[in-house]
Design a protein around this motif. Structure first.
Motif, short mmCIF file in Angstrom:
data_model
loop_
_atom_site.label_atom_id
_atom_site.label_comp_id
_atom_site.label_asym_id
_atom_site.label_seq_id
_atom_site.Cartn_x
_atom_site.Cartn_y
_atom_site.Cartn_z
N PHE A 36 73.62 33.56 82.06
CA PHE A 36 74.01 34.57 83.03
C PHE A 36 72.91 34.79 84.05
O PHE A 36 71.72 34.81 83.70
N LYS A 37 73.32 34.98 85.28
CA LYS A 37 72.39 35.25 86.37
C LYS A 37 73.07 36.21 87.34
O LYS A 37 74.28 36.20 87.50
N LEU A 38 72.24 37.03 87.99
CA LEU A 38 72.76 37.96 88.99
C LEU A 38 72.79 37.30 90.36
O LEU A 38 71.77 36.77 90.82
N SER A 39 73.94 37.35 90.99
CA SER A 39 74.02 36.93 92.39
C SER A 39 73.46 38.07 93.24
O SER A 39 73.19 39.17 92.74
N MET A 66 65.55 40.12 96.57
CA MET A 66 66.04 38.91 95.91
C MET A 66 64.97 37.82 95.94
O MET A 66 64.71 37.16 94.93
N LYS A 67 64.32 37.64 97.08
CA LYS A 67 63.26 36.64 97.20
C LYS A 67 62.09 36.96 96.28
O LYS A 67 61.49 36.07 95.69
N GLU A 68 61.76 38.25 96.18
CA GLU A 68 60.67 38.68 95.31
C GLU A 68 60.97 38.41 93.84
O GLU A 68 60.11 37.97 93.08
N LEU A 69 62.20 38.68 93.43
CA LEU A 69 62.58 38.55 92.02
C LEU A 69 62.85 37.11 91.60
O LEU A 69 62.63 36.75 90.46
N ASP A 70 63.33 36.30 92.51
CA ASP A 70 63.78 34.94 92.20
C ASP A 70 62.59 33.98 92.12
O ASP A 70 62.34 33.21 93.02
N SER A 71 61.87 34.04 91.01
CA SER A 71 60.65 33.24 90.87
C SER A 71 60.90 31.74 90.78
O SER A 71 60.05 30.94 91.14
N SER A 75 68.12 31.15 93.91
CA SER A 75 68.94 32.12 94.65
C SER A 75 69.74 33.05 93.74
O SER A 75 70.77 33.59 94.14
N GLN A 76 69.29 33.20 92.51
CA GLN A 76 69.89 34.11 91.55
C GLN A 76 68.78 34.74 90.72
O GLN A 76 67.67 34.22 90.67
N VAL A 77 69.09 35.87 90.08
CA VAL A 77 68.11 36.54 89.23
C VAL A 77 68.56 36.38 87.78
O VAL A 77 69.62 36.86 87.39
N PHE A 85 61.27 42.77 86.75
CA PHE A 85 61.56 43.81 87.74
C PHE A 85 61.63 45.18 87.08
O PHE A 85 61.03 46.15 87.55
N VAL A 86 62.35 45.28 85.96
CA VAL A 86 62.51 46.56 85.27
C VAL A 86 61.15 47.08 84.79
O VAL A 86 60.85 48.27 84.93
N VAL A 87 60.33 46.20 84.25
CA VAL A 87 58.99 46.60 83.81
C VAL A 87 58.16 47.09 85.00
O VAL A 87 57.45 48.09 84.90
N SER A 88 58.27 46.41 86.12
CA SER A 88 57.55 46.84 87.33
C SER A 88 57.98 48.22 87.77
O SER A 88 57.15 49.06 88.11
#
Length: 96
Positions: A36-39, A66-71, A75-77, A85-88
């Motif tokens: 599973f990935k977030l669009s 999105m760019k910050e999270l998508d390591s 193009s998905q999280v 992200f949640v920990v940050s």
């Protein structure tokens, strides 16, 4: 034996991610959590509904996040990127 609060928090985090990450996928009930990935659309909806982030109405802000999270650049999280992200966010909230 009851689950600890931390265990319940982790389970809730996984459930929320799964709920939003499965919206765009057909037959999501047969998929493994790692698939599973977030669009961008799913991420925006999650941020608005679960975190009350008002500034995500701005498409440029969502693109930036999105760019910050998508390591890994797909193009998905994925769940790992989401947890970071949640920990940050938790660390930022803890400082206030």
């Amino acid at each position: 034996m009851t689950d600890s609060r931390v265990t319940m928090a982790i389970q809730t985090l996984m459930q929320v991610f799964h709920e939003y990450a499965s919206k765009d996928e057909a037959h999501s009930e047969t998929r493994d959590m790692n698939q599973f990935k977030l669009s961008k659309r799913e991420l925006k909806e999650l941020l608005q509904k679960e975190l009350n982030f008002e500034n995500v109405k701005d498409s440029d802000k969502v693109d930036e996040l999105m760019k910050e999270l998508d390591s890994n650049g797909d193009s998905q999280v994925d769940f790992q990127e989401f947890v970071i992200f949640v920990v940050s966010v938790a660390c930022i909230l803890g400082l206030n």
